[in-house]
Structure formats: C-alpha cells, structure tokens
Design an enzyme around this catalytic site. Structure first.
Site, PDB file in Angstrom:
ATOM      1  N   CYS A 157     -14.879 -11.153  36.337  1.00 34.48           N
ATOM      2  CA  CYS A 157     -14.034 -10.034  36.756  1.00 34.48           C
ATOM      3  C   CYS A 157     -14.089  -9.817  38.263  1.00 34.48           C
ATOM      4  O   CYS A 157     -15.159  -9.615  38.820  1.00 34.48           O
ATOM      5  CB  CYS A 157     -14.537  -8.782  36.034  1.00 34.48           C
ATOM      6  SG  CYS A 157     -13.634  -7.300  36.399  1.00 34.48           S
ATOM      7  N   CYS A 167     -17.242  -3.926  34.444  1.00 34.22           N
ATOM      8  CA  CYS A 167     -16.256  -3.727  35.502  1.00 34.22           C
ATOM      9  C   CYS A 167     -15.221  -2.676  35.092  1.00 34.22           C
ATOM     10  O   CYS A 167     -14.850  -1.801  35.886  1.00 34.22           O
ATOM     11  CB  CYS A 167     -15.589  -5.066  35.777  1.00 34.22           C
ATOM     12  SG  CYS A 167     -14.397  -4.992  37.057  1.00 34.22           S
ATOM     13  N   VAL A 172       1.018 -10.796  36.242  1.00 34.32           N
ATOM     14  CA  VAL A 172       2.279 -10.443  35.582  1.00 34.32           C
ATOM     15  C   VAL A 172       2.169  -9.155  34.759  1.00 34.32           C
ATOM     16  O   VAL A 172       3.119  -8.372  34.678  1.00 34.32           O
ATOM     17  CB  VAL A 172       2.789 -11.626  34.720  1.00 34.32           C
ATOM     18  CG1 VAL A 172       1.886 -11.878  33.515  1.00 34.32           C
ATOM     19  CG2 VAL A 172       4.227 -11.388  34.261  1.00 34.32           C
TER      20      VAL A 172
END
Length: 368
Positions: A199, A102, A16
């Site tokens: 991640c 990451c 989102v």
C-alpha cells in the site's frame, strides 16, 4: 442541507476506480473535489508506477472533470503508524497486511480528519469495491457488488461512524462497467492497470525492499521429518503456503512434488517445508485471533455462527466463533483450511455484511 449541496473529497490515487468515483459523485449532484495523498518519501529511481506519475494522472482526470485537486503529505503518519508496525511484524516472523493498516490509519483516519477539518468536507469517498447500508442509525459495511473485486476484507477495521462519513460509488458496479465509463469519458486512467504491491509504496522487488530495513538472517530449511534440505535467506521472506522462491527441488529418493512452507520456527530461525499443497501440516482446524474490531456491534459474547476469510479473495469458510475474552476469540472451521497465517487478518461475514475481524495470533493445526 440537501445531499446535492454537500461537499465530498475523493481520494484520487491516479487509478481508474477513484477517477470514476469522482465522476459518479458529480453526476449525483455533490460538490466534488479531489485529494492526492503522498505517503512515501523515498524514491529508489526504479521505473515503477511512481507517485509523480500517479499525481499527473490524478491531475489530468480532475482537469477533465472540472474539479479542484488538493495534495497532502502523510509520509510521517504512514511511517509512524503503518510502516514501523509492518517491519515489527516481519521481524517477529509474522506476515502482516499493510493495506488493512493503511486504510485504518491513513485513508480513513488522517485523510478523513484532514478532509473534514481543513477542506470542510461532509463526506470522503474512495474507489473501494464495498457498499454501505444504514440500519437502525448505524452504518454497516457490505461486500462490493462485484464479487471478484470486493474489498471489504481490507476495511474491516472501520467503525460505523467512519463508514457513515464515507461514500463508495464504484461499490455498486462491476469492474468492467467502471472501465467502460472511464473509456466513454476518455479518461487517461481508463486502461491503467490495477495497482498491486505494498500500500502506497508500490510495485517493488519485495525481497530487496525489505532487506533495506531488516537485516536478513539466513537459516536452515528442514522437512517435517527433520531432514535439512536447504538454506533460507530470512524467515521474513517466506509465508505459510508459499511454494515459489524456496530454491529446493525434489529429494533424491522422494517424489518430485513441489515443496510448500508449512511452518516457521522463529526461535531457532528454521523454515519447515513439506511436499504437496494439502499436506496435513499445512492444514488448520481453527485459529485464535486478537486485536478484534467489530464494525457496528458490541464485542462478541458467547458464540456466533458465521463465515470467515483468512486471506483476501478466499472463498467464505463456515465457522463457529467463541469469545475467549473481550479481545480474543477462538474460531473453529467446519472443514480444515490450508495456510492460515499468523499476522494476517481473519474477517467475519453474515451474508453480505462484514461484521469485523481480528489479527490471527496463532493457528490451530490439524497435525502438529
């Protein structure tokens, strides 16, 4: 070129926050395109939130917003620059934070370079809850407006140059506002839950996943008094302050208070535990950090009064930071802190500004 003509590539995760980020940038007049990154090749068939489902959601959002979605595969870069180091740290008995690595190696390096060089981007954008402020020709990293969602802890390795090329649209909003915008737009991601887990690898049974890459080495569980009370399946599965998953109850004569991991003897493969979440062995008066990175300032010389977080979502800890040399600092807390964990990051703040941070090399115990 005016800002409104500039091209922004949004990292579309299928969530989102990135969905609403793309919409907000369109509203601000930018030329917006999306990029979906595939960073993990192996699919174990588990019914978790797979890359295929995330890609489908990202595509649906881009279609709805009328923007193009590019895809790129950074699996080799992820393996070489994030995952192998992640495994090395676990093997050494430390607890790394793959999200920080990451962001450093993939989202704000490989992605940034690809967007600029291959897609002609002026900026990249992500759905991180952080803000930027441009002061005296340098971009500072600020906490997100939503204190509950602030993600500056994960972005302390960014340089002011990287921040200058990045936009963080949802950093100015609170999470409920972001969901409300997505619902009003009828985006497929509006009610999608936030991702957790490693991640890009996603939500897996961590013990099983790690066991595929590192052989488990069972060993003894000892109390702080040296009493053997159980067996662990591998030090890599445990972190300081951990309570669950130890497989031990109260001792026969002792209290029924829960056990917590207070130390790891990597050399002898021993897990050390104590009862009570505030046991003195779990507390630290400070730490030594290395692999330092300062966002928009020169390496520290002398001392600095600021606050620090030794893990995500922790309340800020007032502290004094002293430079030991260019790449090591000593941090002294005003009050003892529980579960300071080697391998994790110590991240420093002055008010709203994230100054930078480093990797915790060792903790300075209250009681050894």
């Amino acid at each position: 070129m005016s800002e409104s003509q500039k091209k922004v590539i949004v990292g579309m995760s299928g969530g989102v926050d990135s969905s609403v980020s793309a919409y907000l940038l369109l509203q601000q007049g930018y030329k917006v395109e999306g990029l979906f990154m595939k960073n993990w090749e192996e699919d174990d068939g588990e019914e978790y939130c797979t890359a295929a489902a995330d890609l489908a959601d990202a595509q649906a959002v881009c279609d709805k917003l009328g923007i193009e979605l590019h895809t790129v595969n950074f699996a080799a870069e992820y393996w070489d620059n994030v995952f192998e180091l992640f495994l090395e740290e676990y093997k050494a008995g430390r607890t790394p934070n793959p999200d920080i690595l990451c962001n450093k190696e993939i989202k704000f390096k490989a992605f940034l370079e690809f967007a600029a060089e291959d897609l002609g981007a002026d900026y990249i954008a992500t759905g991180h809850y952080v803000r930027r402020a441009d002061v005296d020709g340098k971009s500072q990293l600020l906490r997100g407006l939503d204190g509950n969602k602030d993600q500056s802890y994960f972005l302390y390795t960014l340089s002011h140059e990287q921040i200058a090329q990045s936009l963080f649209p949802v950093g100015e909003l609170e999470k409920p506002q972001v969901r409300k915008i997505a619902e009003e737009l009828d985006l497929i991601t509006a009610k999608k839950k936030d991702s957790t887990g490693i991640c890009f690898i996603g939500e897996r049974k961590f013990r099983d996943f790690l066991g595929r890459y590192l052989p488990a080495q069972p060993g003894k569980i000892l109390t702080v008094d040296g009493e053997e009370i159980g067996t662990h399946q591998g030090l890599m599965y445990h972190t300081l302050g951990q309570r669950k998953g130890l497989g031990i109850g109260g001792t026969k004569e002792g209290s029924e208070d829960p056990w917590y991991v207070v130390d790891k003897d990597v050399e002898n493969n021993i897990l050390i535990v104590a009862q009570g979440h505030d046991h003195p062995r779990l507390m630290s008066v400070g730490l030594i950090a290395q692999q330092l990175h300062w966002v928009d300032r020169e390496p520290l010389q002398g001392t600095l009064r600021c606050t620090v977080k030794t893990r995500y979502r922790q309340t800020d800890i007032p502290c004094t930071v002293t430079a030991l040399d260019e790449d090591r600092i000593e941090v002294r807390f005003d009050e003892p802190v529980a579960a300071v964990t080697p391998g994790q990051s110590a991240v420093f703040y002055l008010g709203e500004v994230c100054l930078g941070g480093g990797i915790i090399e060792q903790r300075l115990p209250l009681q050894s």
